[in-house]
Motif scaffolding. Structure first.
Motif, PDB file in Angstrom:
ATOM      1  N   ASN A  93       4.611  -3.718   9.385  1.00 43.11           N
ATOM      2  CA  ASN A  93       3.402  -3.749   8.564  1.00 43.11           C
ATOM      3  C   ASN A  93       2.142  -3.930   9.414  1.00 43.11           C
ATOM      4  O   ASN A  93       1.092  -3.388   9.081  1.00 43.11           O
ATOM      5  CB  ASN A  93       3.497  -4.804   7.466  1.00 43.11           C
ATOM      6  N   THR A  94       2.240  -4.654  10.518  1.00 36.52           N
ATOM      7  CA  THR A  94       1.106  -4.742  11.441  1.00 36.52           C
ATOM      8  C   THR A  94       0.807  -3.366  12.019  1.00 36.52           C
ATOM      9  O   THR A  94      -0.342  -2.931  12.068  1.00 36.52           O
ATOM     10  CB  THR A  94       1.400  -5.756  12.565  1.00 36.52           C
ATOM     11  N   ARG A  95       1.845  -2.658  12.401  1.00 40.53           N
ATOM     12  CA  ARG A  95       1.680  -1.308  12.938  1.00 40.53           C
ATOM     13  C   ARG A  95       1.112  -0.356  11.877  1.00 40.53           C
ATOM     14  O   ARG A  95       0.383   0.573  12.189  1.00 40.53           O
ATOM     15  CB  ARG A  95       3.042  -0.811  13.426  1.00 40.53           C
ATOM     16  N   ASN A  96       1.442  -0.593  10.611  1.00 37.16           N
ATOM     17  CA  ASN A  96       1.009   0.276   9.523  1.00 37.16           C
ATOM     18  C   ASN A  96      -0.475   0.138   9.195  1.00 37.16           C
ATOM     19  O   ASN A  96      -0.983   0.876   8.353  1.00 37.16           O
ATOM     20  CB  ASN A  96       1.836   0.009   8.260  1.00 37.16           C
ATOM     21  N   GLU A  97      -1.172  -0.775   9.853  1.00 35.74           N
ATOM     22  CA  GLU A  97      -2.616  -0.885   9.654  1.00 35.74           C
ATOM     23  C   GLU A  97      -3.349   0.319  10.224  1.00 35.74           C
ATOM     24  O   GLU A  97      -4.480   0.598   9.845  1.00 35.74           O
ATOM     25  CB  GLU A  97      -3.130  -2.198  10.256  1.00 35.74           C
ATOM     26  N   ASP A  98      -2.716   1.061  11.114  1.00 36.19           N
ATOM     27  CA  ASP A  98      -3.257   2.318  11.640  1.00 36.19           C
ATOM     28  C   ASP A  98      -3.283   3.328  10.484  1.00 36.19           C
ATOM     29  O   ASP A  98      -2.300   3.458   9.762  1.00 36.19           O
ATOM     30  CB  ASP A  98      -2.333   2.801  12.770  1.00 36.19           C
ATOM     31  N   PRO A  99      -4.395   4.038  10.283  1.00 36.04           N
ATOM     32  CA  PRO A  99      -4.465   4.960   9.137  1.00 36.04           C
ATOM     33  C   PRO A  99      -3.583   6.206   9.257  1.00 36.04           C
ATOM     34  O   PRO A  99      -3.289   6.849   8.244  1.00 36.04           O
ATOM     35  CB  PRO A  99      -5.947   5.350   9.084  1.00 36.04           C
ATOM     36  N   TRP A 147       7.309   3.239   7.575  1.00 35.11           N
ATOM     37  CA  TRP A 147       7.158   2.952   6.160  1.00 35.11           C
ATOM     38  C   TRP A 147       8.482   2.907   5.405  1.00 35.11           C
ATOM     39  O   TRP A 147       9.458   3.558   5.772  1.00 35.11           O
ATOM     40  CB  TRP A 147       6.268   4.018   5.521  1.00 35.11           C
ATOM     41  N   GLY A 175       2.672   5.031  11.316  1.00 30.13           N
ATOM     42  CA  GLY A 175       3.313   3.919  10.646  1.00 30.13           C
ATOM     43  C   GLY A 175       4.821   4.047  10.620  1.00 30.13           C
ATOM     44  O   GLY A 175       5.395   5.073  10.989  1.00 30.13           O
ATOM     45  N   LYS A 179       0.840  -1.198   0.000  1.00 31.60           N
ATOM     46  CA  LYS A 179       0.000   0.000   0.000  1.00 31.60           C
ATOM     47  C   LYS A 179       0.880   1.255   0.000  1.00 31.60           C
ATOM     48  O   LYS A 179       1.807   1.381   0.797  1.00 31.60           O
ATOM     49  CB  LYS A 179      -0.909  -0.005   1.224  1.00 31.60           C
ATOM     50  N   ASP A 226       4.027   0.755   2.505  1.00 31.75           N
ATOM     51  CA  ASP A 226       4.239  -0.377   3.401  1.00 31.75           C
ATOM     52  C   ASP A 226       5.428  -1.185   2.877  1.00 31.75           C
ATOM     53  O   ASP A 226       5.852  -1.038   1.735  1.00 31.75           O
ATOM     54  CB  ASP A 226       2.995  -1.258   3.456  1.00 31.75           C
ATOM     55  N   GLU A 260       7.441  -7.609   9.349  1.00 36.68           N
ATOM     56  CA  GLU A 260       6.116  -8.085   9.778  1.00 36.68           C
ATOM     57  C   GLU A 260       5.552  -7.192  10.881  1.00 36.68           C
ATOM     58  O   GLU A 260       4.382  -6.805  10.849  1.00 36.68           O
ATOM     59  CB  GLU A 260       6.203  -9.532  10.252  1.00 36.68           C
TER      60      GLU A 260
END
Length: 173
Positions: free
Chosen positions: A59-65, A70, A68, A4, A16, A56
């Protein structure tokens, strides 16, 4: 599936992480000249598997809008130049809700304004998402990162020991 894209700048795609970024992550964080500035107890990444695990986790943390950690990819070459982050600062008695911008770049990306460009984009992303202010914390002897804070127009707040168990120069914008 392509990672993303969070935002783009003139020269960069901030996105991401992809599984294929693991070798570059390891190459960045295995270097003392990068890792020496990070965390309360700086240490280098010692094995390639650690890069897979950190991707990993990021990327889990990057689910926050809003927040992140990156990948910063150069458009011209497709090379990951480094990392830009927009994350909550560690909670303390007076730091609830404070957010930090940060950057970690491979030495082959230093000196070209990429950290400033990526951080400026992260700050814009944060403000667009409704953040009222964004901090940066830098080790006092990290002259290149102090210069990035100045180029970003961040206001110096002086030395503080509030975060990461280290005496750091704090900035806000």
């Amino acid at each position: 599936m392509a990672p993303k894209v969070v935002y783009e700048t003139d020269r960069l795609v901030v996105r991401d992480w992809a599984d294929s970024d693991g070798d570059r992550v390891f190459d960045i964080y295995r270097r003392w000249e990068v890792s020496r500035w990070l965390g309360a107890d700086p240490r280098v990444m010692t094995d390639r598997d650690a890069a897979t695990r950190v991707i990993e986790r990021w990327n889990t943390r990057n689910e926050d809008p809003v927040h992140g950690i990156w990948a910063v990819e150069e458009k011209a070459s497709g090379t990951v130049a480094g990392t830009v982050l927009l994350v909550p600062l560690p909670e303390g008695p007076s730091s609830a809700g404070e957010v930090e911008v940060g950057w970690h770049f491979h030495p082959d990306a230093w000196g070209r304004g990429l950290a400033t460009e990526a951080a400026r984009g992260a700050i814009g992303h944060g403000f667009k998402a409704g953040l009222g202010e964004i901090h940066a914390v830098v080790r006092p002897d990290n002259a290149p990162s102090l210069a990035v804070c100045r180029r970003l127009g961040m206001r110096p707040l002086g030395l503080t020991g509030r975060w990461y168990g280290a005496e750091l120069e704090a900035f806000v914008i």
